[in-house]
Scaffold this motif. Sequence first.
Motif, PDB file in Angstrom:
ATOM      1  N   SER A   1      10.507  29.716 -18.722  1.00  0.00           N
ATOM      2  CA  SER A   1      10.312  28.994 -19.974  1.00  0.00           C
ATOM      3  C   SER A   1      11.561  28.222 -20.376  1.00  0.00           C
ATOM      4  O   SER A   1      12.684  28.611 -20.069  1.00  0.00           O
TER       5      SER A   1
ATOM      6  N   GLU B   1      -2.985  39.127 -20.466  1.00  0.00           N
ATOM      7  CA  GLU B   1      -2.524  39.151 -19.078  1.00  0.00           C
ATOM      8  C   GLU B   1      -2.524  40.584 -18.535  1.00  0.00           C
ATOM      9  O   GLU B   1      -2.947  40.843 -17.405  1.00  0.00           O
TER      10      GLU B   1
ATOM     11  N   SER C   1       8.220  36.537 -14.893  1.00  0.00           N
ATOM     12  CA  SER C   1       8.346  35.236 -14.254  1.00  0.00           C
ATOM     13  C   SER C   1       8.127  34.102 -15.254  1.00  0.00           C
ATOM     14  O   SER C   1       8.915  33.155 -15.334  1.00  0.00           O
ATOM     15  N   ALA C   2       7.080  34.216 -16.040  1.00  0.00           N
ATOM     16  CA  ALA C   2       6.770  33.154 -17.002  1.00  0.00           C
ATOM     17  C   ALA C   2       7.892  32.999 -18.029  1.00  0.00           C
ATOM     18  O   ALA C   2       8.267  31.887 -18.402  1.00  0.00           O
ATOM     19  N   LEU C   3       8.442  34.130 -18.476  1.00  0.00           N
ATOM     20  CA  LEU C   3       9.494  34.054 -19.488  1.00  0.00           C
ATOM     21  C   LEU C   3      10.763  33.396 -18.946  1.00  0.00           C
ATOM     22  O   LEU C   3      11.422  32.619 -19.636  1.00  0.00           O
TER      23      LEU C   3
ATOM     24  N   TRP D   1      -1.253  36.802 -26.059  1.00  0.00           N
ATOM     25  CA  TRP D   1      -1.270  36.161 -24.736  1.00  0.00           C
ATOM     26  C   TRP D   1      -0.905  37.167 -23.646  1.00  0.00           C
ATOM     27  O   TRP D   1      -1.539  37.239 -22.612  1.00  0.00           O
ATOM     28  N   MET D   2       0.140  37.912 -23.923  1.00  0.00           N
ATOM     29  CA  MET D   2       0.657  38.801 -22.886  1.00  0.00           C
ATOM     30  C   MET D   2      -0.264  40.011 -22.686  1.00  0.00           C
ATOM     31  O   MET D   2      -0.428  40.482 -21.565  1.00  0.00           O
TER      32      MET D   2
ATOM     33  N   PHE E   1       7.482  25.839 -27.292  1.00  0.00           N
ATOM     34  CA  PHE E   1       8.897  25.514 -27.493  1.00  0.00           C
ATOM     35  C   PHE E   1       9.063  24.015 -27.728  1.00  0.00           C
ATOM     36  O   PHE E   1       9.827  23.578 -28.581  1.00  0.00           O
TER      37      PHE E   1
ATOM     38  N   ARG F   1       1.051  32.807 -13.730  1.00  0.00           N
ATOM     39  CA  ARG F   1       2.445  32.674 -14.182  1.00  0.00           C
ATOM     40  C   ARG F   1       2.676  31.277 -14.753  1.00  0.00           C
ATOM     41  O   ARG F   1       3.267  31.107 -15.812  1.00  0.00           O
TER      42      ARG F   1
ATOM     43  N   ASN G   1       4.386  38.964 -13.525  1.00  0.00           N
ATOM     44  CA  ASN G   1       3.898  37.659 -13.986  1.00  0.00           C
ATOM     45  C   ASN G   1       4.507  37.286 -15.337  1.00  0.00           C
ATOM     46  O   ASN G   1       4.900  36.149 -15.572  1.00  0.00           O
TER      47      ASN G   1
ATOM     48  N   GLU H   1      12.653  28.049 -23.254  1.00  0.00           N
ATOM     49  CA  GLU H   1      13.406  28.845 -24.226  1.00  0.00           C
ATOM     50  C   GLU H   1      14.495  29.653 -23.532  1.00  0.00           C
ATOM     51  O   GLU H   1      15.571  29.847 -24.067  1.00  0.00           O
TER      52      GLU H   1
ATOM     53  N   ASN I   1       6.135  27.006 -22.932  1.00  0.00           N
ATOM     54  CA  ASN I   1       6.863  25.745 -22.983  1.00  0.00           C
ATOM     55  C   ASN I   1       6.266  24.787 -23.996  1.00  0.00           C
ATOM     56  O   ASN I   1       6.980  24.080 -24.706  1.00  0.00           O
TER      57      ASN I   1
ATOM     58  N   TYR J   1      10.574  40.903 -23.727  1.00  0.00           N
ATOM     59  CA  TYR J   1      10.985  39.763 -24.577  1.00  0.00           C
ATOM     60  C   TYR J   1      12.440  39.897 -25.029  1.00  0.00           C
ATOM     61  O   TYR J   1      13.207  38.946 -24.988  1.00  0.00           O
TER      62      TYR J   1
ATOM     63  N   ARG K   1      14.697  38.296 -28.323  1.00  0.00           N
ATOM     64  CA  ARG K   1      13.932  38.349 -29.566  1.00  0.00           C
ATOM     65  C   ARG K   1      12.604  39.061 -29.304  1.00  0.00           C
ATOM     66  O   ARG K   1      12.118  39.066 -28.165  1.00  0.00           O
TER      67      ARG K   1
ATOM     68  N   GLU L   1       2.107  35.582 -29.282  1.00  0.00           N
ATOM     69  CA  GLU L   1       2.604  35.849 -27.929  1.00  0.00           C
ATOM     70  C   GLU L   1       2.174  37.230 -27.446  1.00  0.00           C
ATOM     71  O   GLU L   1       1.841  37.407 -26.273  1.00  0.00           O
TER      72      GLU L   1
ATOM     73  N   ARG M   1       2.160  27.718 -21.573  1.00  0.00           N
ATOM     74  CA  ARG M   1       1.913  28.004 -22.996  1.00  0.00           C
ATOM     75  C   ARG M   1       3.222  28.144 -23.764  1.00  0.00           C
ATOM     76  O   ARG M   1       3.393  27.611 -24.861  1.00  0.00           O
TER      77      ARG M   1
END
Lengths: 429, 632
Positions: free
Chosen positions: B625, B606, B620-622, B602-603, A216, A205, B617, B627, A213, B587, B593, B599, A211
């Motif tokens: 972030s 995973e 959680s990561a999003l 990457w996902m 961004f 996670r 996971n 953003e 961040n 997303y 978006r 991306e 990545r």
Amino acid sequence: MNDHLKLDEFSRRRFISTAARTCLGVHLFPLLGSSVASGSLISGAKAKSVIYLFMAGGMSHLDTFDPKPKKKDVMGPLEAIPSKADDILVGQHLPKTAEVMNHVCVVNSMTSKQGAHEQGTYIMHTSYAMRGTITHPSLGAWAMKMAGRINPEIPGYVSIDASPEMTGGGFFGAKYAAAPIGSASEGLKDSRRPDHVDKEAFDRRLALADRLNQQFHDRYKNADVKAYEELYQEAVRLMNSEDLKAFNLNEEGEQARKLYGNGRFAQGCMLARRLVEHGVRFVEVQLGGWDTHYDNFGAVEGRCREFDQAYAALITDLEKRGLLKDTLVVVATEFGRTPEIKAEHNNGRDHHPSAFTCLLAGGGVKAGYRYGETDATGSRVKDAPVEVQDFNATIMHALGIPHDKEIYSPSGRPFRVADQGKPIMDLFA
Amino acid sequence: MKPIATLLIGLFCLLPWAGAASPADDPEYVRKAALKIDSYVAAWYRQKKMAVPEVTNDATFLRRAFLVTVGRIPTAEEARLFLEIDDPAKRTQLIDYLLASPGYSSHMSNWAFDLLRVTDGKSGFGGTLEPYRDWVRRAMESNMPWDDLTRGLLAARGNSWDPDHAAVGYYIRDRGMPLDNLSNTARIFLGSHMECAQCHDDPFGGPERFEFYQLAAFTNGVREASRRPMQKIWDEVSEDDRRRTLDYSVAQVIWDRVYGMSVQGGGTGRIELPQDYQYRDGEPGEMIAARTPFGKTVRMSDKDNADDGREKLAEWVTTRTGEQFPSVIANRMWDRVMGRGVYEPVDEFVEAKETHLPALMNHLVQLMVELDYDLRAFQKILLNTKTFQFVPNPEPSKVATGDDFHGRQLERMSSEQIWDSLITLAGGDPDKKPRRGVDTRVQIGGKPLNLGGKDMKKISEEVLAIDSESEMRTYFEALLEQVKKERSGGGGGGDGMMARQAPRYGGNDQVRASELPSPAPRDHLLYVFGQSDREVVEAASREPNVSQVLTLMNGFVQKQLVNNPGAHLYKSLEGASDAKEKIRRIYIAILSRPPSEEEFRWMLDEVNLSGDDAWPNIVSALVMSSEFLFVQ
């Protein structure tokens, strides 16, 4: 610039997962997230840490540490009692505090021109008057900037029950702001990995978030965005630290609990002691409700009930553990309260910045000492006035931080730790 | 009705547009007014020889518009609908939809609570400020014009339990500190800093202490209703041995929750200079008359006490301070929509001609007046400008004293925006839950009583009409009897009442920040992310700290969202054809978006690695972030 930011993507990610799995990362990058500038400290300084107890709302000096027993019209129904220090009287609702006053240095001659809460609180915390165009760092942020962390694994500046606005990093940035604790008995919330998330998943996670961040941050170069990136590193380090237990009051024994009592402020004081023990540089604990415009005597009694046992316990406990000599315990407030008692507000007292009282104890200051004096009614300072800036310069001096060193803000303006204030050398033993 | 608006309205149940007709109901008016503002900003670019920033893409606009107007991110459904529809007018329609939704007043209430320091209670106060909180909340819901709201607060009198008079909380909030209350009034409504002049003249030529007291004279004499009829009874029941009796609890209802929550005294217009008055223009203790320090002068007599000083003050603030009153609120609204005031700080008034773009500021002042202080209409115009739609600007404003009009500055969401967005992900549209109400029942020992329908409003009216001790004794005994009877099971039927009460929410409820206790408890996510303690004006903080990050990694977000299979977010994945579609939906739900190709890769990596465990996971990561945390 932190070294890890220069590393390539793979090393970065490996670093994060390493740090997440063990606390090795800490030893590899001992200075991560902190800037220890110990070379520039004054030699011979006694205090390593500060516990700053802030009485929010304006603590009545007359009903606590500057009573005027001969003046019935000033004191109303309240009486003064003797303390363990000759020459020092305290208000009747502070019986336990009276017993530790032989360790305390009372500054009765505090004086300020800021009679409104926000401005008064701001200047006490930053030494500067509020301006619309700049936010000044708080005392704890200065301590972090100038003296750095003692223990690199846990936050060096922690605030308990305090307002985030008054414990910020100011123009030093978020890195120097306090880690806030809302409830001392819960400690640092969420500092453990959720039960159902294994280490592998947790690391992935973080790597994914990292990545995102990174991407961004590449798009938007912005100080706050960067601050969050760095905070993740810090959080992971903290989660893996042995010293995380510093935040856990459950490890305190029955005896300690009895000593401090059950109040919210008491928990804050107990936690402050644990934190200092584990190498936190600056802890602020706030006790609110001192704005006693209405029913001053009822309200002061209630506040003292919260304060008295907790404060006495803190001093006793630090002393017993041999920590008082290098911990400066400060009791501060934004202003005092008027000698006049307003009958129409159910015997209230209004704001009174021209004379008030703060306390220092430990950290190399004189014990059982009274400094400065107010007039017969506690209205004006009669002898040895202490401006807010002088008081703050004194706190910083105890930590070995020079009051006359200039630091430049990002906009290129010079600032000092306590503006033009100078330490009161007579307060040191 | 335009197609997208119809669709949106069809999808979600909307309240009808409340309030009176406004020129801003006419799309043509809005278009022209927005264009006018853009023309001033364009002139600024020409003058500075700078390129006009680009207009941002749909996804950024969507998220920004939601966060600015309703204080939360769009639900996955709302986002998909907006992004998929191909209609050149869809941005305008989205703004209409948002301003008409209940989320608008929720988000405005957070702003008003910070500005007015609205809390549910205060230490040492036996009453409650919730009726006042509800008044402010209703004012936002009905889009009360700002000048009416100002007058309503400043001139308020009566008792808190009467919904029409609950604005008296503005004074009860500051009981015993009328001078601080006045300083805040000057700062909130006029952008004048007078707090220093409470004690001394401003050395830099600002307000003098004498002037401060002249202004304070308008509000002098604010007090609670006289407790004389009740005094003796109260003294009797307050004897130590009776403090634990029911008599005492019932007397408290009258003492703290009726008298303590009433405000009388319309403002005497006279005040004594304080005992420590230090200047030559007056003597300590001298009686001086009310007089306004600037604008068109209003004064009162120093001979006799009047009873309408606060009405006069309210009238002066709202109509006789020239551009000052409309300018301060117009600038605050600009700040809300564009991210930074035309002049900063927003609580320090600057004359339009002294700002760096006088023509624009002048125009905004006129527009505010033309719209009769209708804040929703005013924001509608701003939201429809090109200026609002510029691409985000990561850099601090180049103009130290205000907005540089170079695109909305990147800033972290407010504490309330974060909370409201998280509960949207966890539970879907949070505005489907009813908003908080006021419990008007009599409370004894923390338990509500029915008392045959006699609520606090009724009791207040009855008690405040009593003017003799004997009459009060009779009333008190009767009330005590009634309470005893119901508590022993006689009067019953509390359940029926309970059902009719509007809900109150505790710290653990997943409802809008505006409906939670004010301020939220100290262990709440709102506190960690810097919600104002509402002790001082606008004290919210957006400073990052390590506790916030811990909450996102391990706390509320993990428990209520990431690891909660029942979370709304996961429901929106049902029926997704493949992993790629699931990633796309996640997303849209979290970042509003679709993912980029990179991306996706990457996902998908995973997913290949973790299988079904990948979804928490990724979620959680999003959420962790930047953003997610930042308003672009």
